[in-house]
Write an enzyme that holds these catalytic residues in place. Sequence first.
Site, PDB file in Angstrom:
ATOM      1  N   ILE A 168       0.827  -1.207   0.000  1.00  0.00           N
ATOM      2  CA  ILE A 168       0.000   0.000   0.000  1.00  0.00           C
ATOM      3  C   ILE A 168       0.867   1.266   0.000  1.00  0.00           C
ATOM      4  O   ILE A 168       1.593   1.528   0.974  1.00  0.00           O
ATOM      5  CB  ILE A 168      -0.975   0.004   1.201  1.00  0.00           C
ATOM      6  CG1 ILE A 168      -1.790  -1.302   1.221  1.00  0.00           C
ATOM      7  CG2 ILE A 168      -1.886   1.232   1.159  1.00  0.00           C
ATOM      8  CD1 ILE A 168      -2.469  -1.684  -0.094  1.00  0.00           C
ATOM      9  N   TYR A 243     -17.406  -1.214  -7.752  1.00  0.00           N
ATOM     10  CA  TYR A 243     -17.724  -0.317  -8.869  1.00  0.00           C
ATOM     11  C   TYR A 243     -16.957   1.003  -8.717  1.00  0.00           C
ATOM     12  O   TYR A 243     -16.508   1.594  -9.713  1.00  0.00           O
ATOM     13  CB  TYR A 243     -19.244  -0.112  -8.942  1.00  0.00           C
ATOM     14  CG  TYR A 243     -19.933  -1.464  -8.976  1.00  0.00           C
ATOM     15  CD1 TYR A 243     -19.931  -2.213 -10.156  1.00  0.00           C
ATOM     16  CD2 TYR A 243     -20.477  -2.034  -7.830  1.00  0.00           C
ATOM     17  CE1 TYR A 243     -20.483  -3.487 -10.185  1.00  0.00           C
ATOM     18  CE2 TYR A 243     -21.028  -3.314  -7.848  1.00  0.00           C
ATOM     19  CZ  TYR A 243     -21.027  -4.026  -9.033  1.00  0.00           C
ATOM     20  OH  TYR A 243     -21.552  -5.300  -9.059  1.00  0.00           O
ATOM     21  N   GLU A 252      -6.561   6.718 -12.268  1.00  0.00           N
ATOM     22  CA  GLU A 252      -5.296   6.167 -11.745  1.00  0.00           C
ATOM     23  C   GLU A 252      -4.390   5.729 -12.895  1.00  0.00           C
ATOM     24  O   GLU A 252      -3.175   5.977 -12.893  1.00  0.00           O
ATOM     25  CB  GLU A 252      -5.614   4.983 -10.822  1.00  0.00           C
ATOM     26  CG  GLU A 252      -4.368   4.318 -10.256  1.00  0.00           C
ATOM     27  CD  GLU A 252      -4.669   3.113  -9.361  1.00  0.00           C
ATOM     28  OE1 GLU A 252      -5.828   2.935  -8.935  1.00  0.00           O
ATOM     29  OE2 GLU A 252      -3.734   2.350  -9.092  1.00  0.00           O
ATOM     30  N   ARG A 278      30.203   9.553 -24.761  1.00  0.00           N
ATOM     31  CA  ARG A 278      31.091   8.392 -24.647  1.00  0.00           C
ATOM     32  C   ARG A 278      31.597   7.972 -26.028  1.00  0.00           C
ATOM     33  O   ARG A 278      30.805   7.748 -26.952  1.00  0.00           O
ATOM     34  CB  ARG A 278      30.311   7.233 -24.011  1.00  0.00           C
ATOM     35  CG  ARG A 278      31.057   5.942 -23.932  1.00  0.00           C
ATOM     36  CD  ARG A 278      32.043   5.954 -22.807  1.00  0.00           C
ATOM     37  NE  ARG A 278      32.649   4.629 -22.649  1.00  0.00           N
ATOM     38  CZ  ARG A 278      33.504   4.336 -21.689  1.00  0.00           C
ATOM     39  NH1 ARG A 278      33.875   5.256 -20.797  1.00  0.00           N
ATOM     40  NH2 ARG A 278      34.010   3.118 -21.596  1.00  0.00           N
ATOM     41  N   GLY A 350      29.227  -0.807 -18.555  1.00  0.00           N
ATOM     42  CA  GLY A 350      29.442  -1.125 -17.131  1.00  0.00           C
ATOM     43  C   GLY A 350      28.915  -0.053 -16.199  1.00  0.00           C
ATOM     44  O   GLY A 350      28.394  -0.362 -15.119  1.00  0.00           O
ATOM     45  N   GLY A 373      -1.210  -0.888 -10.345  1.00  0.00           N
ATOM     46  CA  GLY A 373      -2.400  -0.276 -10.959  1.00  0.00           C
ATOM     47  C   GLY A 373      -3.071  -1.162 -11.992  1.00  0.00           C
ATOM     48  O   GLY A 373      -3.789  -0.685 -12.880  1.00  0.00           O
ATOM     49  N   GLU A 377      -0.741  -8.004 -18.002  1.00  0.00           N
ATOM     50  CA  GLU A 377      -1.599  -9.128 -18.430  1.00  0.00           C
ATOM     51  C   GLU A 377      -3.075  -8.732 -18.280  1.00  0.00           C
ATOM     52  O   GLU A 377      -3.901  -9.029 -19.154  1.00  0.00           O
ATOM     53  CB  GLU A 377      -1.308 -10.385 -17.582  1.00  0.00           C
ATOM     54  CG  GLU A 377       0.032 -11.048 -17.862  1.00  0.00           C
ATOM     55  CD  GLU A 377       1.225 -10.314 -17.254  1.00  0.00           C
ATOM     56  OE1 GLU A 377       1.016  -9.451 -16.372  1.00  0.00           O
ATOM     57  OE2 GLU A 377       2.372 -10.587 -17.666  1.00  0.00           O
TER      58      GLU A 377
END
Length: 389
Positions: A168, A243, A252, A278, A350, A373, A377
């Site tokens: 939570i 609901y 959300e 780099r 690295g 949330g 799946e």
Amino acid sequence: MRFATESRAVNDDIFSAEHEELRSSVRAFVSKELLPHAQEWEAAESFPKEVFKRVGELGFFGLKYDEAYGGSGPDYTADAVVTEEFSRCGSAGVSASLGGHKDLATLYISNFGGEEQKQRWLAPSIRGEIVGGLAVTEPDAGSDVAGIKTTARRDGSDWVINGSKTYITNGAWGDFIVVAAKTDPDAGHSGLTLFVVEAGTPGFEARRMRMLGWRTGQTGELSLSDVRIPDENRIGDEGSAFYAIMQNFAWERIIMSLGQVTGAQLTYDIAKNYALERHAFDRPIGKFQVWRHRFADMATRIEAGRAMTYNALRMFIAGENPIKEVAMAKLYTAELAFHVADECVQVHGGYGYMMEFPAQRAWRDSRLGPIGGGTSEIMREIIGRTYGL
Ligand SMILES: Cc1cc2nc3c(=O)[nH]c(=O)nc-3n(C[C@H](O)[C@H](O)[C@H](O)COP(=O)(O)OP(=O)(O)OC[C@H]3O[C@@H](n4cnc5c(N)ncnc54)[C@H](O)[C@@H]3O)c2cc1C
């Protein structure tokens, strides 16, 4: 010829000039008062609870709430702007904690609470004086919301709650928690009811959990043992919780998508800057075709994710119930943010594996997206069903 690197997508139809002004002030707060502390808070694996008070003083918890409770709304678009800017604070645990309060706990009080309940919990929440959480998930039931086992039994004018909750957000330090419990074990989806349980109520205990990412967050495991609360703490009608939860999932998940797109963009920028600095084999890493193409793919997917998220936001604000569009945005941006973080680790070589570089943090933090949330799946289930499958 020069190529623009910033997105040129026009979103003026969603964000007005006032929203952009609000964006500037939230961004200034985040960059002056949160970002400079992010490293220190990440190292300490916590942040000061006073941050809520400060956000409340600035009015950033109240954009979607009525003036009657100290808000300045209802303006969900403005609230979306706040979420996007909080996501730039450098610590996913901080932005998730602010979001858990702003978009989970208080949204239930606002949408389903009565007048007295709003004055009691929503108004001080908007001021940042108290912090809330939402407790649906249990050790034995997460995706299967109707399968929760926590019970609330009537005893005179009180309710007695027994059970446990887990993962939570704000659970470990919440001043009040909106708890889903079974009030009629035989009624399936219609047997769930919401209650507010305040910290300090006898029988209620919270324990902080250690996590892979979101390390500054106060995610908690809750134990409710004969917790007695009056009927005035019931939010909404008996049997209405399932609901209510399904209704609030839309916001959300839009909020999560906004955070995920912003996170992906920030991680992309870190990766791209490093790829241009780099050098290997006498050239910047980013100038190798394989990386140019991988960056091109990431940038394209970020644009797609942003467009999907804004599409769901537009529909939500227009008063539609965009179940499929929200699920698609949540699914796509969760997997996108983790993919970009993984690429960011890879392009750092690295250094990407070292704790002092930000790539690993993005990787750990973004791994939550496909779980929290509603898992990826479950998003695919929702989308598939809308096509009659
Ligand atoms: C950091 C963090 C913060 C969180 N904050 C909150 C919070 O504030 N409040 C709250 O109530 N909850 C919170 N959660 C819980 C979160 O919503 C659940 O973890 C999530 O819904 C999945 O539930 P579960 O963990 O029980 O997994 P399960 O439901 O047990 O799922 C396990 C696996 O099985 C898969 N699975 C389940 N059902 C199906 C299906 N029908 N078809 C295919 N696959 C399936 C899932 O996708 C998953 O991969 C949080 C979780 C985390 C990690």
